[in-house]
Scaffold this active site. Structure first.
Site, PDB file in Angstrom:
ATOM      1  N   GLU A   1       0.820  -1.208   0.000  1.00 40.09           N
ATOM      2  CA  GLU A   1       0.000   0.000   0.000  1.00 40.09           C
ATOM      3  C   GLU A   1       0.858   1.264   0.000  1.00 40.09           C
ATOM      4  O   GLU A   1       0.527   2.258  -0.662  1.00 40.09           O
ATOM      5  CB  GLU A   1      -0.929   0.017   1.216  1.00 40.09           C
ATOM      6  CG  GLU A   1      -1.925  -1.129   1.253  1.00 40.09           C
ATOM      7  CD  GLU A   1      -1.446  -2.330   2.034  1.00 40.09           C
ATOM      8  OE1 GLU A   1      -2.260  -2.971   2.705  1.00 40.09           O
ATOM      9  OE2 GLU A   1      -0.222  -2.633   1.972  1.00 40.09           O
TER      10      GLU A   1
ATOM     11  N   ARG B   1      19.950 -22.688  -6.693  1.00 40.58           N
ATOM     12  CA  ARG B   1      20.970 -22.465  -7.709  1.00 40.58           C
ATOM     13  C   ARG B   1      20.297 -22.095  -9.028  1.00 40.58           C
ATOM     14  O   ARG B   1      19.173 -22.493  -9.286  1.00 40.58           O
ATOM     15  CB  ARG B   1      21.830 -23.726  -7.898  1.00 40.58           C
ATOM     16  CG  ARG B   1      22.539 -24.173  -6.632  1.00 40.58           C
ATOM     17  CD  ARG B   1      23.430 -25.387  -6.880  1.00 40.58           C
ATOM     18  NE  ARG B   1      22.677 -26.570  -7.247  1.00 40.58           N
ATOM     19  CZ  ARG B   1      22.125 -27.395  -6.352  1.00 40.58           C
ATOM     20  NH1 ARG B   1      22.222 -27.144  -5.055  1.00 40.58           N
ATOM     21  NH2 ARG B   1      21.458 -28.463  -6.755  1.00 40.58           N
TER      22      ARG B   1
END
Length: 362
Positions: A55, A210
């Protein structure tokens, strides 16, 4: 009344929220879109814990254009002071006229208070739009808030006849490169990756993310009842490791802690690690989603304990036969009433393999 256009803007907010899939933990993934005169005047998403919420990003982007706008937010705006000020107060101060939330926040510190604060300020409030989609995006956070446990997802790579390794332990690789790459995404969205000591001893797995860009590595967790973890294990490299054990061996504990692990003793009545206590402890560490990548013994123990919420199965187009190792050690079932029932969620092809997602019926 909610309209099709409201749904369009909420879908936009959900797409923004998903951008925080790998980074917001332990906070929920939230997106916000500010709309005035049928045009977006501000948008944002929560990017990582400790930084501004969705917000606030949207309000900063909108500036004065936020006054009189409708805010579409994928979760009830917070009403309490945490590491950041309450978003409900910011929306009120900005002069927003209407707030549409996908769902209420299950966090006891919020739990409707944010929406009530907005209503008390004269803002029109509606919620429940695309709630299922919002819930799915934050399933781990909601589970932790409502039952004090993370969402446990068990990933298993197997042949079509349900075998995960040859009888001699060889398992690399049953599934193809595409499936193994997709597993990196499951790891990246998880707060912790859980395995058993057997997998560490046989595969010397690192269990890190990875080949995917991420600013956060999941906590690596090993269930090791008798502290058989070798100090040379690759999983100990780089820290960020928790070892749960049932032994009070001070010398072994000290050696592992000197190697960079956090050792926590959680025995059950049978002298093994208490798996319920493990998940409760991970919840206190802020873990929302946990990915189990273990062998048949750990998978079976988690399933029998009723702790697995979801299975992610990668099935390769091959057969390994009945002498190969299975998915889960469940012991002998003498009645079909003992079977573990599943609800299919998704089936799709990943490279040469099939990915099946199923939830365990509780």
């Amino acid at each position: 009344m909610l309209t099709a256009q409201d749904q369009q803007w909420m879908a936009h907010a959900l797409q923004l929220a998903e951008r925080g899939l790998y980074t917001t933990s332990p906070n929920p993934r939230v997106g916000c879109v500010l709309v005035r005169d049928d045009a977006v005047v501000g948008a944002g998403w929560h990017e990582r814990a400790g930084e501004p919420h969705a917000e606030i990003h949207a309000l900063r982007a909108a500036g004065e254009a936020a006054r009189g706008a409708t805010a579409y937010v994928t979760l009830e705006p917070c009403s309490h002071h945490g590491r950041t000020p309450p978003c409900a107060d910011a929306l009120i101060a900005a002069g927003v006229a209407r707030v549409v939330a996908a769902m209420q926040d299950p966090n006891p510190q919020v739990a409707g208070q944010g929406l009530n604060k907005l209503r008390a300020a004269g803002i029109a409030v509606e919620y429940g739009l695309m709630e299922a989609e919002a819930s799915a995006l934050n399933i781990g956070f909601f589970t932790r808030m409502t039952r004090g446990m993370p969402w446990l997802r068990s990933k298993i790579a197997a042949s079509l006849d349900g075998r995960t390794a040859l009888n001699n332990g060889v398992s690399q690789w049953i599934t193809g490169a595409e499936a193994r790459q997709e597993v990196q995404h499951w790891r990246a969205r998880s707060c912790a990756v859980l395995t058993g000591i057997g997998t560490v001893l046989e595969d010397d797995a690192q269990l890190n993310v990875r080949s995917i860009e991420t600013t956060r590595q999941p906590l690596r967790v090993v269930v090791d009842s008798y502290l058989r973890m070798p100090l040379s294990a690759r999983i100990l490299q780089g820290g960020n490791v928790v070892v749960y054990t049932a032994t009070q061996d001070a010398e072994k504990i000290a050696a592992l802690e000197n190697a960079g692990a956090c050792v926590t003793v959680l025995p059950d009545d049978d002298g093994r690690v208490d798996l319920h206590a493990v998940l409760r402890d991970l919840a206190t560490r802020g873990c929302n989603e946990v990915l189990a990548e273990g062998g048949a013994r750990l998978n079976g123990a988690l399933l029998q304990a009723g702790l697995v919420d979801e299975l992610v199965l990668y099935l390769a187009p091959q057969l390994l036969g009945d002498m190969a190792r299975g998915m889960a050690q469940l012991g002998e079932l003498t009645s079909l009433e003992q079977r573990i029932k599943l609800d299919w969620q998704d089936v799709r092809r990943v490279g040469e393999d099939l990915r099946v997602v199923a939830r365990v019926k509780k």
